[in-house]
Write a protein that holds these residues in place. Structure first.
Motif, PDB file in Angstrom:
ATOM      1  N   GLU A 113     -16.725  12.958   8.256  1.00  0.00           N
ATOM      2  CA  GLU A 113     -16.004  13.811   7.305  1.00  0.00           C
ATOM      3  C   GLU A 113     -14.598  13.275   7.070  1.00  0.00           C
ATOM      4  N   ILE A 114     -13.959  12.805   8.117  1.00  0.00           N
ATOM      5  CA  ILE A 114     -12.612  12.233   7.986  1.00  0.00           C
ATOM      6  C   ILE A 114     -12.659  10.992   7.109  1.00  0.00           C
ATOM      7  N   ARG A 115     -13.643  10.142   7.333  1.00  0.00           N
ATOM      8  CA  ARG A 115     -13.798   8.925   6.517  1.00  0.00           C
ATOM      9  C   ARG A 115     -13.921   9.296   5.039  1.00  0.00           C
ATOM     10  N   THR A 116     -14.747  10.295   4.748  1.00  0.00           N
ATOM     11  CA  THR A 116     -14.972  10.726   3.367  1.00  0.00           C
ATOM     12  C   THR A 116     -13.705  11.323   2.762  1.00  0.00           C
ATOM     13  N   LEU A 117     -13.014  12.165   3.522  1.00  0.00           N
ATOM     14  CA  LEU A 117     -11.792  12.791   3.003  1.00  0.00           C
ATOM     15  C   LEU A 117     -10.701  11.757   2.725  1.00  0.00           C
ATOM     16  N   ILE A 118     -10.536  10.801   3.619  1.00  0.00           N
ATOM     17  CA  ILE A 118      -9.527   9.752   3.409  1.00  0.00           C
ATOM     18  C   ILE A 118      -9.881   8.936   2.167  1.00  0.00           C
ATOM     19  N   LYS A 119     -11.142   8.626   1.995  1.00  0.00           N
ATOM     20  CA  LYS A 119     -11.584   7.884   0.804  1.00  0.00           C
ATOM     21  C   LYS A 119     -11.339   8.711  -0.459  1.00  0.00           C
ATOM     22  N   ASP A 120     -11.626  10.007  -0.396  1.00  0.00           N
ATOM     23  CA  ASP A 120     -11.378  10.880  -1.548  1.00  0.00           C
ATOM     24  C   ASP A 120      -9.894  10.924  -1.899  1.00  0.00           C
ATOM     25  N   ILE A 121      -9.050  11.055  -0.882  1.00  0.00           N
ATOM     26  CA  ILE A 121      -7.602  11.088  -1.107  1.00  0.00           C
ATOM     27  C   ILE A 121      -7.140   9.763  -1.716  1.00  0.00           C
ATOM     28  N   TRP A 122      -7.647   8.659  -1.171  1.00  0.00           N
ATOM     29  CA  TRP A 122      -7.297   7.332  -1.703  1.00  0.00           C
ATOM     30  C   TRP A 122      -7.703   7.224  -3.174  1.00  0.00           C
ATOM     31  N   ASP A 123      -8.929   7.643  -3.485  1.00  0.00           N
ATOM     32  CA  ASP A 123      -9.415   7.561  -4.867  1.00  0.00           C
ATOM     33  C   ASP A 123      -8.577   8.422  -5.810  1.00  0.00           C
ATOM     34  N   LEU A 124      -8.219   9.622  -5.374  1.00  0.00           N
ATOM     35  CA  LEU A 124      -7.366  10.498  -6.187  1.00  0.00           C
ATOM     36  C   LEU A 124      -6.022   9.837  -6.462  1.00  0.00           C
ATOM     37  N   ARG A 125      -5.447   9.276  -5.426  1.00  0.00           N
ATOM     38  CA  ARG A 125      -4.131   8.648  -5.565  1.00  0.00           C
ATOM     39  C   ARG A 125      -4.198   7.382  -6.423  1.00  0.00           C
ATOM     40  N   MET A 126      -5.266   6.621  -6.310  1.00  0.00           N
ATOM     41  CA  MET A 126      -5.411   5.412  -7.126  1.00  0.00           C
ATOM     42  C   MET A 126      -5.590   5.791  -8.602  1.00  0.00           C
ATOM     43  N   ALA A 127      -6.358   6.842  -8.868  1.00  0.00           N
ATOM     44  CA  ALA A 127      -6.531   7.301 -10.248  1.00  0.00           C
ATOM     45  C   ALA A 127      -5.195   7.784 -10.813  1.00  0.00           C
ATOM     46  N   LYS A 128      -4.449   8.511 -10.014  1.00  0.00           N
ATOM     47  CA  LYS A 128      -3.133   9.005 -10.427  1.00  0.00           C
ATOM     48  C   LYS A 128      -2.186   7.824 -10.664  1.00  0.00           C
ATOM     49  N   LEU A 129      -2.274   6.818  -9.826  1.00  0.00           N
ATOM     50  CA  LEU A 129      -1.416   5.644  -9.965  1.00  0.00           C
ATOM     51  C   LEU A 129      -1.761   4.849 -11.221  1.00  0.00           C
ATOM     52  N   ARG A 130      -3.054   4.665 -11.468  1.00  0.00           N
ATOM     53  CA  ARG A 130      -3.466   3.963 -12.699  1.00  0.00           C
ATOM     54  C   ARG A 130      -2.992   4.720 -13.940  1.00  0.00           C
ATOM     55  N   THR A 156      -1.872  -2.651  -3.708  1.00  0.00           N
ATOM     56  CA  THR A 156      -3.159  -2.658  -4.397  1.00  0.00           C
ATOM     57  C   THR A 156      -2.979  -2.835  -5.900  1.00  0.00           C
ATOM     58  N   VAL A 157      -1.952  -2.208  -6.461  1.00  0.00           N
ATOM     59  CA  VAL A 157      -1.764  -2.279  -7.914  1.00  0.00           C
ATOM     60  C   VAL A 157      -0.741  -3.336  -8.349  1.00  0.00           C
ATOM     61  N   ARG A 158      -0.004  -3.872  -7.419  1.00  0.00           N
ATOM     62  CA  ARG A 158       1.070  -4.820  -7.768  1.00  0.00           C
ATOM     63  C   ARG A 158       0.585  -5.989  -8.637  1.00  0.00           C
ATOM     64  N   PRO A 159      -0.510  -6.663  -8.313  1.00  0.00           N
ATOM     65  CA  PRO A 159      -0.915  -7.802  -9.153  1.00  0.00           C
ATOM     66  C   PRO A 159      -1.197  -7.393 -10.605  1.00  0.00           C
ATOM     67  N   TYR A 160      -1.830  -6.242 -10.789  1.00  0.00           N
ATOM     68  CA  TYR A 160      -2.166  -5.790 -12.141  1.00  0.00           C
ATOM     69  C   TYR A 160      -0.916  -5.354 -12.893  1.00  0.00           C
ATOM     70  N   LEU A 161      -0.031  -4.655 -12.190  1.00  0.00           N
ATOM     71  CA  LEU A 161       1.177  -4.161 -12.837  1.00  0.00           C
ATOM     72  C   LEU A 161       2.089  -5.315 -13.246  1.00  0.00           C
ATOM     73  N   THR A 162       2.302  -6.260 -12.373  1.00  0.00           N
ATOM     74  CA  THR A 162       3.184  -7.377 -12.724  1.00  0.00           C
ATOM     75  C   THR A 162       2.595  -8.199 -13.869  1.00  0.00           C
ATOM     76  N   LYS A 163       1.281  -8.394 -13.867  1.00  0.00           N
ATOM     77  CA  LYS A 163       0.642  -9.135 -14.966  1.00  0.00           C
ATOM     78  C   LYS A 163       0.791  -8.366 -16.279  1.00  0.00           C
ATOM     79  N   ALA A 164       0.574  -7.057 -16.227  1.00  0.00           N
ATOM     80  CA  ALA A 164       0.711  -6.237 -17.436  1.00  0.00           C
ATOM     81  C   ALA A 164       2.150  -6.270 -17.948  1.00  0.00           C
ATOM     82  N   LEU A 165       3.110  -6.198 -17.048  1.00  0.00           N
ATOM     83  CA  LEU A 165       4.516  -6.242 -17.470  1.00  0.00           C
ATOM     84  C   LEU A 165       4.879  -7.603 -18.064  1.00  0.00           C
ATOM     85  N   ASP A 166       4.349  -8.670 -17.490  1.00  0.00           N
ATOM     86  CA  ASP A 166       4.575 -10.009 -18.046  1.00  0.00           C
ATOM     87  C   ASP A 166       4.008 -10.109 -19.461  1.00  0.00           C
TER      88      ASP A 166
END
Length: 184
Positions: A113-130, A156-166
């Motif tokens: 359950e902890i594994r699933t919750l941490i993954k869910d939190i990560w996914d929520l935060r990654m979607a919010k970050l994107r 995790t997002v740094r390579p995509y963000l820097t490329k997009a900004l360039d």
């Protein structure tokens, strides 16, 4: 740019509590002295040492207070309800969880359950970050402020963000100077 392994290396300095099943005098390490170790007496050690002891069956790892199903469910709900990033219970929540679940699943109640919750939190935060990055790029702003991101999330997002900004910079430069250059 840091690699995920480098971020994990930094996370391994986090202190966790273990219950050793051996006796040992104080250990003198570069990062500080640890010990003495006495059987059945909890002691805080860096995560890397806890993992090493656990792999050699020298201890039980006590899960951090925040690694609790109810607390993580609350954290997940808070993240869902908030438009901004909420503060995480640990700056290396993802790395610590992965390391502990990899080597000490038997010491962590309700590990799946902890594994699933941490993954869910990560996914929520990654979607919010994107979504935040998308809004930032569309706004043509020159800077943004994002609080409560962890080092792993940023990396995790740094390579995509820097490329997009360039790319945005190249497009703006071409729009700004392109017509004048062709008139000369």
């Amino acid at each position: 740019m840091m690699e995920p392994a480098e971020v994990e290396f930094l996370a391994e300095k986090e202190l966790v509590t273990i219950t050793p099943n051996f006796a040992l005098d104080t250990v003198f390490l570069i990062g500080g002295d640890i010990g003495p170790f006495n059987p059945a007496l909890p002691i805080q050690v860096p995560l890397w040492l806890a993992v090493s002891f656990k792999q050699r069956q020298k201890c039980h790892i006590v899960p951090p207070d925040w690694m609790d199903v109810e607390k993580l469910q609350t954290k997940k709900q808070d993240e869902i309800e908030s438009k901004i990033f909420t503060e995480m219970p640990n700056p290396h929540y993802m790395e610590v969880t992965q390391l502990l679940l990899k080597c000490a699943t038997d010491d962590i109640p309700r590990a799946d359950e902890i594994r699933t919750l941490i993954k869910d939190i990560w996914d929520l935060r990654m979607a919010k970050l994107r979504s935040s990055i998308d809004s930032f790029l569309k706004s043509e702003s020159t800077h943004a402020k994002l609080n409560h991101l962890t080092l792993m999330e940023i990396n995790t997002v740094r390579p995509y963000l820097t490329k997009a900004l360039d790319e945005m910079h190249i497009l703006r430069t071409n729009l700004q100077y392109g017509p004048r250059a062709s008139q000369d």
